[in-house]
Motif scaffolding. Structure first.
Motif, PDB file in Angstrom:
ATOM      1  N   PHE A 254      31.099  13.884 -52.275  1.00 15.65           N
ATOM      2  CA  PHE A 254      32.067  13.604 -51.361  1.00 15.65           C
ATOM      3  C   PHE A 254      31.754  12.492 -50.460  1.00 15.65           C
ATOM      4  O   PHE A 254      30.389  12.514 -49.996  1.00 15.65           O
ATOM      5  CB  PHE A 254      32.107  14.893 -50.464  1.00 15.65           C
ATOM      6  CG  PHE A 254      32.793  16.129 -51.311  1.00 15.65           C
ATOM      7  CD1 PHE A 254      33.876  16.230 -51.734  1.00 15.65           C
ATOM      8  CD2 PHE A 254      31.872  17.054 -51.805  1.00 15.65           C
ATOM      9  CE1 PHE A 254      34.590  17.263 -52.391  1.00 15.65           C
ATOM     10  CE2 PHE A 254      32.385  18.175 -52.569  1.00 15.65           C
ATOM     11  CZ  PHE A 254      33.786  18.311 -52.851  1.00 15.65           C
ATOM     12  N   LEU A 255      32.603  11.702 -49.878  1.00 16.70           N
ATOM     13  CA  LEU A 255      32.204  10.629 -49.100  1.00 16.70           C
ATOM     14  C   LEU A 255      33.156  10.745 -47.987  1.00 16.70           C
ATOM     15  O   LEU A 255      34.412  10.793 -47.947  1.00 16.70           O
ATOM     16  CB  LEU A 255      32.434   9.340 -50.018  1.00 16.70           C
ATOM     17  CG  LEU A 255      32.302   8.044 -49.088  1.00 16.70           C
ATOM     18  CD1 LEU A 255      30.581   7.978 -48.881  1.00 16.70           C
ATOM     19  CD2 LEU A 255      32.839   6.822 -49.700  1.00 16.70           C
ATOM     20  N   HIS A 256      32.795  10.439 -46.646  1.00 18.83           N
ATOM     21  CA  HIS A 256      33.597  10.484 -45.482  1.00 18.83           C
ATOM     22  C   HIS A 256      34.307   8.920 -45.383  1.00 18.83           C
ATOM     23  O   HIS A 256      34.091   8.173 -45.852  1.00 18.83           O
ATOM     24  CB  HIS A 256      32.713  10.444 -44.355  1.00 18.83           C
ATOM     25  CG  HIS A 256      33.324  10.558 -43.021  1.00 18.83           C
ATOM     26  ND1 HIS A 256      34.101   9.697 -42.313  1.00 18.83           N
ATOM     27  CD2 HIS A 256      33.328  11.880 -42.471  1.00 18.83           C
ATOM     28  CE1 HIS A 256      34.632  10.409 -41.441  1.00 18.83           C
ATOM     29  NE2 HIS A 256      34.164  11.585 -41.253  1.00 18.83           N
ATOM     30  N   VAL A 257      35.644   9.304 -45.240  1.00 16.95           N
ATOM     31  CA  VAL A 257      36.448   8.131 -45.287  1.00 16.95           C
ATOM     32  C   VAL A 257      36.290   7.100 -44.468  1.00 16.95           C
ATOM     33  O   VAL A 257      36.439   5.794 -44.893  1.00 16.95           O
ATOM     34  CB  VAL A 257      37.890   8.533 -45.004  1.00 16.95           C
ATOM     35  CG1 VAL A 257      38.273   9.130 -43.516  1.00 16.95           C
ATOM     36  CG2 VAL A 257      38.865   7.584 -45.412  1.00 16.95           C
ATOM     37  N   ASP A 258      35.730   7.054 -43.395  1.00 17.76           N
ATOM     38  CA  ASP A 258      35.006   6.173 -42.440  1.00 17.76           C
ATOM     39  C   ASP A 258      34.140   5.248 -43.237  1.00 17.76           C
ATOM     40  O   ASP A 258      33.861   3.963 -42.805  1.00 17.76           O
ATOM     41  CB  ASP A 258      34.401   6.563 -41.070  1.00 17.76           C
ATOM     42  CG  ASP A 258      35.617   7.015 -40.172  1.00 17.76           C
ATOM     43  OD1 ASP A 258      36.856   6.798 -40.484  1.00 17.76           O
ATOM     44  OD2 ASP A 258      35.338   7.746 -39.048  1.00 17.76           O
ATOM     45  N   GLN A 305      30.538  27.557 -43.332  1.00 20.28           N
ATOM     46  CA  GLN A 305      29.432  27.892 -42.015  1.00 20.28           C
ATOM     47  C   GLN A 305      30.133  26.963 -40.993  1.00 20.28           C
ATOM     48  O   GLN A 305      29.938  27.285 -39.797  1.00 20.28           O
ATOM     49  CB  GLN A 305      28.178  27.271 -42.608  1.00 20.28           C
ATOM     50  CG  GLN A 305      27.303  27.125 -41.349  1.00 20.28           C
ATOM     51  CD  GLN A 305      25.939  26.345 -41.853  1.00 20.28           C
ATOM     52  OE1 GLN A 305      25.635  26.282 -43.349  1.00 20.28           O
ATOM     53  NE2 GLN A 305      25.169  25.793 -41.159  1.00 20.28           N
ATOM     54  N   VAL A 306      30.655  25.788 -41.474  1.00 21.83           N
ATOM     55  CA  VAL A 306      31.202  24.555 -40.244  1.00 21.83           C
ATOM     56  C   VAL A 306      32.330  25.391 -39.552  1.00 21.83           C
ATOM     57  O   VAL A 306      32.704  25.094 -38.342  1.00 21.83           O
ATOM     58  CB  VAL A 306      31.599  23.277 -41.073  1.00 21.83           C
ATOM     59  CG1 VAL A 306      32.221  22.612 -39.921  1.00 21.83           C
ATOM     60  CG2 VAL A 306      30.263  22.706 -41.507  1.00 21.83           C
ATOM     61  N   VAL A 307      33.256  25.700 -40.449  1.00 23.37           N
ATOM     62  CA  VAL A 307      34.486  26.421 -39.787  1.00 23.37           C
ATOM     63  C   VAL A 307      34.042  27.952 -38.770  1.00 23.37           C
ATOM     64  O   VAL A 307      34.868  28.177 -37.948  1.00 23.37           O
ATOM     65  CB  VAL A 307      35.474  26.835 -41.035  1.00 23.37           C
ATOM     66  CG1 VAL A 307      36.512  27.577 -40.416  1.00 23.37           C
ATOM     67  CG2 VAL A 307      35.856  25.513 -41.480  1.00 23.37           C
ATOM     68  N   GLN A 350      32.920  16.845 -38.324  1.00 21.63           N
ATOM     69  CA  GLN A 350      33.828  15.684 -37.685  1.00 21.63           C
ATOM     70  C   GLN A 350      35.418  16.151 -38.129  1.00 21.63           C
ATOM     71  O   GLN A 350      36.234  16.181 -37.426  1.00 21.63           O
ATOM     72  CB  GLN A 350      33.453  14.214 -38.101  1.00 21.63           C
ATOM     73  CG  GLN A 350      32.245  13.726 -37.236  1.00 21.63           C
ATOM     74  CD  GLN A 350      32.056  12.333 -37.896  1.00 21.63           C
ATOM     75  OE1 GLN A 350      32.749  11.691 -38.769  1.00 21.63           O
ATOM     76  NE2 GLN A 350      30.964  12.053 -37.471  1.00 21.63           N
ATOM     77  N   ALA A 351      35.389  16.418 -39.486  1.00 28.21           N
ATOM     78  CA  ALA A 351      36.827  16.514 -40.075  1.00 28.21           C
ATOM     79  C   ALA A 351      37.377  17.901 -39.484  1.00 28.21           C
ATOM     80  O   ALA A 351      38.660  17.989 -39.306  1.00 28.21           O
ATOM     81  CB  ALA A 351      36.688  16.942 -41.524  1.00 28.21           C
ATOM     82  N   TYR A 352      36.629  18.991 -39.086  1.00 31.04           N
ATOM     83  CA  TYR A 352      36.974  20.176 -38.695  1.00 31.04           C
ATOM     84  C   TYR A 352      37.436  20.116 -37.088  1.00 31.04           C
ATOM     85  O   TYR A 352      38.536  20.427 -36.867  1.00 31.04           O
ATOM     86  CB  TYR A 352      36.085  21.202 -38.882  1.00 31.04           C
ATOM     87  CG  TYR A 352      36.553  22.526 -38.503  1.00 31.04           C
ATOM     88  CD1 TYR A 352      37.763  23.135 -38.993  1.00 31.04           C
ATOM     89  CD2 TYR A 352      35.990  23.531 -37.630  1.00 31.04           C
ATOM     90  CE1 TYR A 352      38.415  24.455 -38.487  1.00 31.04           C
ATOM     91  CE2 TYR A 352      36.494  24.666 -37.196  1.00 31.04           C
ATOM     92  CZ  TYR A 352      37.770  25.023 -37.549  1.00 31.04           C
ATOM     93  OH  TYR A 352      38.072  26.506 -37.211  1.00 31.04           O
ATOM     94  N   SER A 353      36.659  19.150 -36.584  1.00 31.38           N
ATOM     95  CA  SER A 353      37.076  18.803 -35.079  1.00 31.38           C
ATOM     96  C   SER A 353      38.309  17.972 -34.939  1.00 31.38           C
ATOM     97  O   SER A 353      39.371  18.464 -34.290  1.00 31.38           O
ATOM     98  CB  SER A 353      36.004  17.994 -34.556  1.00 31.38           C
ATOM     99  OG  SER A 353      36.224  17.723 -33.339  1.00 31.38           O
TER     100      SER A 353
END
Length: 362
Positions: A254-258, A305-307, A350-353
């Motif tokens: 997985f790669l962050h879009v930024d 975990q993040v959620v 960051q995505a969940y935020s």
């Protein structure tokens, strides 16, 4: 006085296109042209030609595409191959006819054979059978690569292609009927967390913002699968089990879009001798990945975990897994001087935020 080149970002409202636009703006690029789908249908050849005739862009980032997860690719194969082929053909031909010398095309890791040696190098293209669940989309993306190479070979254009691994981040699609794996996980775990709290108001708001909650997910979170969700709906199960497709054993990168946007601008701005020295006329695409992968089960545990979901995670083994492993060999890009900077946990936070911020603005 130096005249700033005019840049057309096709697909600027999509996840990748919007990230490219943000990255260009941070670099101080002011002469950027965009069009929404309503303003310009890229599958309409005459409309695309008229746009290029009028605007005369100097550089093109071709990030527009029809995308989706396993379910969407299985359900709408004709739309996936038709729409993506038409976008690519129309934009590249109009760019060529209007003298656009530089263009960057965004492909996908699904171009590689289902059982390609891991990690998948650029040389694996067209060496084996594609994954059946997304073959039409993959063929369209392969055609885009070959379009770039063909314009380069015949007309001396400088049309480049980058192949990202699985992307996630701001602007992602959370519609559970056609989302990719990470956004689908984020939303499922979020809804399960809300159900455990009996927070029906937030579930109603989530459906308004992110799209209809399918019947199976309603059942999962203890709601009547056939009734509309309202603030009067009763949650009958406060210990929901989140069920995901497949066995959980396939590995994904997985790669962050930024990071992807950063790579796009990096590759677009490489000088031609450097780019040509690292590619070939008929093998011109460059992989863009994070460099590490993990199992779907491990990814699910990290998202939970993040959620903040602490319940049970199950897997429906009657559903397809897709390709067993999809790790990109991004060594070519690394040799050119670029590497990803956002690790998965940081990126998911960051995505969940970003997901929650949409709800806070309701």
């Amino acid at each position: 006085m130096t005249i700033e080149p005019k840049i057309f970002v096709a697909g600027h409202r999509g996840m990748v296109g919007s990230a490219v636009l943000r990255h260009l703006e941070r670099r101080g690029c002011r002469n950027v042209v965009t069009r929404s789908h309503r303003e310009l249908d890229l599958t309409n050849q005459a409309a695309v030609r008229a746009f290029f005739d009028s605007e005369k862009p100097d550089l093109v980032y071709l990030a527009a595409a029809k995308v989706g997860g396993i379910h969407a690719n299985n359900a709408y194969p004709a739309e996936f191959i038709y729409t993506n082929l038409m976008i690519e053909v129309n934009v590249m031909q109009a760019a060529h006819q209007n003298g656009v010398q530089k263009l960057l095309f965004l492909g996908s890791s699904c171009i590689y054979p289902r059982l390609a040696p891991q990690p998948m190098s650029e040389e694996a293209l067209l060496t084996g059978t594609l994954e059946a669940t997304n073959e039409p989309y993959a063929i369209a993306k392969i055609a885009g690569i070959k379009l770039c190479e063909s314009y380069n070979r015949q007309y001396g254009r400088d049309y480049r292609s980058v192949m990202p691994t699985n992307l996630y981040g701001p602007g992602d699609n959370y519609d559970l009927s056609n989302s990719h794996v990470l956004p689908a996980m984020i939303r499922k775990f979020h809804l399960a967390k809300l159900a455990a709290r009996r927070d029906i108001d937030s579930i109603v708001a989530d459906e308004t913002i992110h799209g209809a909650i399918p019947c199976d997910i309603k059942t999962m979170i203890g709601l009547d699968p056939y009734a509309p969700i309202t603030r009067d709906s009763a949650i009958t199960d406060t210990s929901p089990v989140v069920t995901l497709w497949g066995t959980g054993t396939p590995y994904r990168e997985f790669l962050h879009v930024d990071d992807m946007a950063s790579a796009c601008v990096f590759v677009m701005n490489l000088d031609k001798p450097t780019y040509d020295a690292n590619t070939q006329p008929m093998l011109s695409h460059i992989n863009v990945g994070f460099g590490e992968d993990l199992s779907i089960r491990a990814a699910a545990e990290l998202v939970a975990q993040v959620v903040g979901y602490s319940g049970e995670i199950a897997f429906d083994t009657s559903k397809p897994d897709g390709t067993p492993r999809k790790l990109m060999d991004s060594s070519r890009l690394a040799r050119l001087g670029w590497k990803a900077g956002i690790d998965l946990k940081q990126g998911l936070e960051q995505a969940y935020s970003n997901y929650l911020s949409k709800e806070s603005r309701r």
